[in-house]
Design a protein around this motif. Structure first.
Motif, mmCIF file in Angstrom:
data_model
loop_
_atom_site.group_PDB
_atom_site.id
_atom_site.type_symbol
_atom_site.label_atom_id
_atom_site.label_comp_id
_atom_site.label_asym_id
_atom_site.label_seq_id
_atom_site.Cartn_x
_atom_site.Cartn_y
_atom_site.Cartn_z
ATOM 1 N N TYR A 153 0.853 -1.181 0.000
ATOM 2 C CA TYR A 153 0.000 0.000 0.000
ATOM 3 C C TYR A 153 0.889 1.230 0.000
ATOM 4 C CZ TYR A 153 -3.134 3.707 1.280
ATOM 5 O OH TYR A 153 -3.825 4.884 1.269
ATOM 6 N N ASP A 154 0.759 2.049 -1.041
ATOM 7 C CA ASP A 154 1.526 3.282 -1.151
ATOM 8 C C ASP A 154 0.587 4.455 -0.896
ATOM 9 O OD1 ASP A 154 2.967 5.494 -1.830
ATOM 10 O OD2 ASP A 154 3.738 4.687 -3.721
ATOM 11 N N PRO A 155 0.772 5.166 0.231
ATOM 12 C CA PRO A 155 -0.143 6.267 0.590
ATOM 13 C C PRO A 155 -0.215 7.340 -0.489
ATOM 14 C CG PRO A 155 1.357 5.761 2.396
ATOM 15 C CD PRO A 155 1.843 4.999 1.201
ATOM 16 N N GLU A 156 0.876 7.509 -1.251
ATOM 17 C CA GLU A 156 0.854 8.538 -2.286
ATOM 18 C C GLU A 156 -0.072 8.160 -3.430
ATOM 19 O OE1 GLU A 156 4.852 9.479 -3.417
ATOM 20 O OE2 GLU A 156 5.413 9.891 -1.342
ATOM 21 N N GLU A 157 -0.332 6.878 -3.590
ATOM 22 C CA GLU A 157 -1.234 6.442 -4.650
ATOM 23 C C GLU A 157 -2.625 6.131 -4.125
ATOM 24 O OE1 GLU A 157 0.446 3.229 -6.824
ATOM 25 O OE2 GLU A 157 2.327 4.281 -7.169
ATOM 26 N N GLY A 158 -2.703 5.785 -2.826
ATOM 27 C CA GLY A 158 -3.980 5.391 -2.267
ATOM 28 C C GLY A 158 -4.431 4.067 -2.868
ATOM 29 N N ASP A 159 -5.735 3.860 -2.850
ATOM 30 C CA ASP A 159 -6.302 2.623 -3.396
ATOM 31 C C ASP A 159 -7.596 2.994 -4.104
ATOM 32 O OD1 ASP A 159 -7.134 0.095 -3.983
ATOM 33 O OD2 ASP A 159 -7.682 -0.430 -1.928
ATOM 34 N N PRO A 160 -7.450 3.557 -5.320
ATOM 35 C CA PRO A 160 -8.602 4.096 -6.057
ATOM 36 C C PRO A 160 -9.746 3.097 -6.214
ATOM 37 C CG PRO A 160 -6.543 4.619 -7.188
ATOM 38 C CD PRO A 160 -6.210 3.663 -6.075
ATOM 39 N N GLU A 161 -9.414 1.829 -6.375
ATOM 40 C CA GLU A 161 -10.460 0.817 -6.559
ATOM 41 C C GLU A 161 -11.362 0.717 -5.348
ATOM 42 O OE1 GLU A 161 -9.285 -3.035 -7.977
ATOM 43 O OE2 GLU A 161 -7.844 -2.146 -9.356
ATOM 44 N N ASN A 162 -10.815 1.043 -4.188
ATOM 45 C CA ASN A 162 -11.617 0.992 -2.965
ATOM 46 C C ASN A 162 -11.932 2.394 -2.443
ATOM 47 O OD1 ASN A 162 -11.859 -1.950 -2.348
ATOM 48 N ND2 ASN A 162 -9.639 -1.805 -2.514
ATOM 49 N N LYS A 163 -11.899 3.374 -3.373
ATOM 50 C CA LYS A 163 -12.227 4.748 -3.051
ATOM 51 C C LYS A 163 -11.317 5.353 -1.982
ATOM 52 C CE LYS A 163 -17.077 4.687 -4.427
ATOM 53 N NZ LYS A 163 -17.282 3.249 -4.804
ATOM 54 N N ILE A 164 -10.082 4.884 -1.930
ATOM 55 C CA ILE A 164 -9.105 5.502 -1.044
ATOM 56 C C ILE A 164 -8.326 6.523 -1.862
ATOM 57 C CG2 ILE A 164 -7.143 5.115 0.479
ATOM 58 C CD1 ILE A 164 -9.718 3.760 1.439
ATOM 59 N N GLU A 165 -8.442 7.795 -1.459
ATOM 60 C CA GLU A 165 -7.813 8.844 -2.241
ATOM 61 C C GLU A 165 -6.301 8.835 -2.068
ATOM 62 O OE1 GLU A 165 -9.393 12.709 -1.699
ATOM 63 O OE2 GLU A 165 -11.466 12.006 -1.686
ATOM 64 N N PRO A 166 -5.576 9.221 -3.140
ATOM 65 C CA PRO A 166 -4.123 9.367 -3.020
ATOM 66 C C PRO A 166 -3.793 10.338 -1.882
ATOM 67 C CG PRO A 166 -4.796 9.553 -5.314
ATOM 68 C CD PRO A 166 -6.057 9.506 -4.489
ATOM 69 N N GLY A 167 -2.759 10.008 -1.122
ATOM 70 C CA GLY A 167 -2.389 10.864 0.009
ATOM 71 C C GLY A 167 -2.970 10.392 1.324
ATOM 72 N N THR A 168 -3.668 9.260 1.303
ATOM 73 C CA THR A 168 -4.238 8.721 2.535
ATOM 74 C C THR A 168 -3.216 7.816 3.224
ATOM 75 O OG1 THR A 168 -6.403 8.692 1.463
ATOM 76 C CG2 THR A 168 -6.181 7.447 3.524
#
Ligand SMILES: [Zn+2]
Length: 96
Positions: free
Chosen positions: A57-72
Motif C-alpha cells: 500500500y503506497d499512501p501517495e497512490e492510495g487505493d482508487p479501486e476501494n475509493k481511497i484517495e491518493p495521500g491517505t
C-alpha cells in the motif's frame, strides 16, 4: 479537502514544531544537512506491505479501486479496509 486531511496536516505541523533542533542550530553544514534529511524523512509517507500476498500500500497512490484517495496514510484507512489483492485485513500488513 476532507476534514481528516486538514487535521493530518495540522498535526504534522505541530509535531514538526515540537521537535527541537536547538542542538543543531549552530548551523554548520553538517547541521543543515541533518536537518534537511530529517524533515524529508518525516514528510515521506510510509508504505505498508501485505504479509500474505506482498501487495504494497503506497499512501501517495492510495487505493482508487476501494475509493481511497491518493495521500491517505495507512493509519487513516477505514478499519474495514482490506488488501485489494488477497482480501486480508489491515492487521496483516507490516510497515516497510
Ligand atoms: Zn494481500
Amino acid at each position: 479537502m476532507e476534514p481528516g486531511t486538514c487535521y493530518l496536516f495540522r498535526s504534522e505541523k505541530t509535531a514538526a514544531k515540537a521537535d527541537s533542533f536547538d542542538t543543531l542550530s549552530f548551523s554548520t553544514k553538517m547541521g543543515t544537512a541533518l536537518r534537511n534529511s530529517y524533515s524529508r524523512r518525516r514528510a515521506r509517507m510510509e508504505k505498508w506491505e501485505c504479509t500474505v500476498c506482498g501487495y504494497v500500500y503506497d499512501p501517495e497512490e492510495g487505493d482508487p479501486e476501494n475509493k481511497i484517495e491518493p495521500g491517505t496514510p495507512f493509519e487513516k484507512l477505514p478499519p474495514d479496509w482490506a488488501c485489494p489483492e488477497c482480501g486480508v485485513g489491515k492487521d496483516m500488513f507490516e510497515k516497510l
